[in-house]
Design an enzyme around this catalytic site. Structure first.
Site, PDB file in Angstrom:
ATOM      1  N   LYS A 103      43.386  44.345  51.294  1.00 21.21           N
ATOM      2  CA  LYS A 103      41.933  44.544  51.230  1.00 21.21           C
ATOM      3  C   LYS A 103      41.349  44.882  52.601  1.00 21.21           C
ATOM      4  CE  LYS A 103      40.873  42.554  46.873  1.00 21.21           C
ATOM      5  NZ  LYS A 103      40.138  41.699  45.997  1.00 21.21           N
ATOM      6  N   LYS A 125      47.936  48.489  40.567  1.00 23.33           N
ATOM      7  CA  LYS A 125      47.499  47.659  39.438  1.00 23.33           C
ATOM      8  C   LYS A 125      46.099  48.077  38.965  1.00 23.33           C
ATOM      9  CE  LYS A 125      45.085  43.714  41.275  1.00 23.33           C
ATOM     10  NZ  LYS A 125      44.563  42.450  40.891  1.00 23.33           N
ATOM     11  N   LYS A 138      39.410  45.909  39.118  1.00 27.49           N
ATOM     12  CA  LYS A 138      37.956  45.986  38.936  1.00 27.49           C
ATOM     13  C   LYS A 138      37.339  46.859  40.005  1.00 27.49           C
ATOM     14  CE  LYS A 138      37.294  41.084  37.941  1.00 27.49           C
ATOM     15  NZ  LYS A 138      37.913  40.407  39.087  1.00 27.49           N
TER      16      LYS A 138
HETATM   17  N1  AQP Z   1      46.091  44.686  36.601  1.00 29.91           N
HETATM   18  C1  AQP Z   1      46.231  43.417  36.262  1.00 29.91           C
HETATM   19  N2  AQP Z   1      47.207  43.057  35.396  1.00 29.91           N
HETATM   20  C2  AQP Z   1      47.349  41.777  35.022  1.00 29.91           C
HETATM   21  N3  AQP Z   1      46.569  40.770  35.469  1.00 29.91           N
HETATM   22  C3  AQP Z   1      45.585  41.077  36.334  1.00 29.91           C
HETATM   23  N4  AQP Z   1      44.656  40.336  36.949  1.00 29.91           N
HETATM   24  C4  AQP Z   1      43.893  41.142  37.717  1.00 29.91           C
HETATM   25  N5  AQP Z   1      44.307  42.413  37.620  1.00 29.91           N
HETATM   26  C5  AQP Z   1      45.372  42.417  36.776  1.00 29.91           C
HETATM   27  C6  AQP Z   1      44.512  38.903  36.760  1.00 29.91           C
HETATM   28  O1  AQP Z   1      43.157  38.674  36.370  1.00 29.91           O
HETATM   29  C7  AQP Z   1      42.646  37.545  37.053  1.00 29.91           C
HETATM   30  C8  AQP Z   1      41.447  38.050  37.834  1.00 29.91           C
HETATM   31  O2  AQP Z   1      41.336  37.528  39.059  1.00 29.91           O
HETATM   32  P1  AQP Z   1      40.256  38.026  40.101  1.00 29.91           P
HETATM   33  O3  AQP Z   1      38.925  38.113  39.471  1.00 29.91           O
HETATM   34  O4  AQP Z   1      40.419  37.118  41.274  1.00 29.91           O
HETATM   35  O5  AQP Z   1      40.625  39.498  40.469  1.00 29.91           O
HETATM   36  P2  AQP Z   1      41.879  40.140  41.159  1.00 29.91           P
HETATM   37  O6  AQP Z   1      43.119  39.414  40.848  1.00 29.91           O
HETATM   38  O7  AQP Z   1      41.575  40.341  42.613  1.00 29.91           O
HETATM   39  O8  AQP Z   1      41.981  41.566  40.463  1.00 29.91           O
HETATM   40  P3  AQP Z   1      40.919  42.518  39.900  1.00 29.91           P
HETATM   41  O9  AQP Z   1      40.449  42.066  38.562  1.00 29.91           O
HETATM   42  O10 AQP Z   1      41.427  43.883  39.879  1.00 29.91           O
HETATM   43  O11 AQP Z   1      39.686  42.431  40.881  1.00 29.91           O
HETATM   44  P4  AQP Z   1      39.391  43.092  42.288  1.00 29.91           P
HETATM   45  O12 AQP Z   1      39.506  44.573  42.095  1.00 29.91           O
HETATM   46  O13 AQP Z   1      38.002  42.656  42.579  1.00 29.91           O
HETATM   47  O14 AQP Z   1      40.401  42.601  43.263  1.00 29.91           O
HETATM   48  C9  AQP Z   1      43.796  36.975  37.879  1.00 29.91           C
HETATM   49  O15 AQP Z   1      44.469  35.970  37.115  1.00 29.91           O
HETATM   50  C10 AQP Z   1      44.698  38.165  38.077  1.00 29.91           C
HETATM   51  O16 AQP Z   1      46.046  37.827  38.286  1.00 29.91           O
END
Ligand code: AQP
Length: 334
Positions: free
Chosen positions: A114, A197, A200
């Site tokens: 990040k 992956k 969001k």
């Molecule tokens: N692509 C993915 N496949 C499977 N699981 C996923 N998770 C996130 N992306 C995938 C799981 O969803 C939860 C969300 O956790 P978070 O809100 O802390 O977000 P994150 O892991 O940082 O991933 P995001 O949703 O893509 O958000 P951003 O883009 O903001 O970083 C966790 O359990 C994660 O493992």
């Protein structure tokens, strides 16, 4: 109660298929674990570690809560709470931060990803994110934490901080949480690039299927998803090196509850002209009821706000006790 299960998501944007298949779907099943209590958080303090839109934060928090409920979290059995409403998260984070080693935080892959090339200019919040995550977990004395592969490193830090605290203060106070690495569909990849992956924060909305997307949008995104010109093989092994094709097969498998090997066998010899319409059908069948329920909840957010108020109350009783006892153990006045 033998197990306390805790997991959270950040209100950085709407939830997508990866969040659903990799996390939320499993959280729903965990509610049926015997002798267990589930707490699911919307971690808005994490959402501000990168530039955020203040006008949208509260609404995004509601949307995540709506997605939890629409996806199957039963608020009678599980607490849904908002991190910033429980001040103990921030306080415990500071107490734990005094024990967290800079070198360890520097090695966290999510920070490196990040912060990118500009690590010198990254905020302290992004750097210290895993310490806040440790506070989120330890404050509830969670025994089990469902996490995706990408969060395993952070959970390990939570375990280490619990152990450091217990050793330093000679008290078996914090519980070392166990990871629950989730099953099928654990890692859903971007629809535009099978090596990234689904996320969001990806700039391209076409890279993900949002839980708010309607049937037309789901169909459009799957039709546009990157693939290759070859037909599907007979075995999963033969999909090696075809990341986008493998991703779509995995998504189909996770949505339909079938094994990925069975899905490949079923479509062996068929191209994406046949496979994509079938995938569109399962995706819409699975996601449309969730989207409909979410939209209904968001049209009248009183139910969401009531659920959050009840969840916050339940969570804050546990959190306040932990912070009070932590302060006593550390020797603070009053
Ligand atoms: N692509 C993915 N496949 C499977 N699981 C996923 N998770 C996130 N992306 C995938 C799981 O969803 C939860 C969300 O956790 P978070 O809100 O802390 O977000 P994150 O892991 O940082 O991933 P995001 O949703 O893509 O958000 P951003 O883009 O903001 O970083 C966790 O359990 C994660 O493992």
């Amino acid at each position: 109660m033998t197990k306390r299960i805790l997991s959270c998501m950040q209100p950085t944007n709407n939830l997508h298929l990866g969040n659903y298949l990799g996390a939320l779907k499993n959280w729903v099943h965990l509610q049926d674990e015997p002798d267990s209590e589930c707490l699911y958080g919307v971690v808005d303090l994490h959402a501000i570690t990168q530039a955020h839109d203040a006008e949208k934060l509260a609404q995004s928090t509601r949307e995540i809560a709506a997605a939890y409920i629409a996806g199957g979290i039963d608020t009678k059995r599980s607490a849904i709470f908002v991190q910033s409403a429980i001040s103990g998260h921030s306080e415990l984070m500071w107490l734990l931060a005094t024990m967290a080693q800079m070198g360890k935080l520097e090695r966290m892959t999510q920070f490196k990803d990040k912060a990118g090339k500009n690590a010198e200019r990254a905020g302290l919040g992004l750097f210290a994110y895993p310490v806040l995550m440790a506070a989120d977990i330890l404050i509830y004395k969670a025994t089990h934490v469902p996490v995706g592969e990408d969060q395993k490193q952070h959970l390990e830090l939570s375990r280490e901080l619990a152990s450091t605290f217990n050793t330093r203060y000679g008290a078996p106070f914090f519980i070392q949480p166990e990871p629950f690495i989730q099953g099928q569909g654990t890692r859903v990849m971007s629809l535009k690039d099978g090596s990234k992956k689904m996320s969001k924060s990806d700039e391209s909305d076409n890279s993900r299927i949002n839980l708010t997307d309607d049937a037309d949008m789901i169909a459009r995104k799957i039709k546009k998803a990157k693939t290759d010109a070859e037909a599907l093989p007979e075995t999963l092994k033969e999909l090696e090196g075809r990341a986008e094709a493998l991703n779509l097969v995995n998504i189909y498998a996770a949505l339909s509850g079938k094994a990925a090997a069975d899905v490949v066998a079923e479509f062996a010899g068929k191209g994406f002209g046949d496979f994509k319409p079938a995938l569109i059908d399962v995706a819409i069948a699975k996601l449309a009821p969730i989207t409909a329920r979410m939209n209904k909840l968001l049209a009248d957010p009183a139910e969401i706000d009531r659920a959050l108020a009840a969840g916050n109350e339940k969570a804050s009783v546990i959190a306040e006790k932990t912070v009070r006892e932590t302060r006593e153990i550390m020797g603070f006045w009053g």
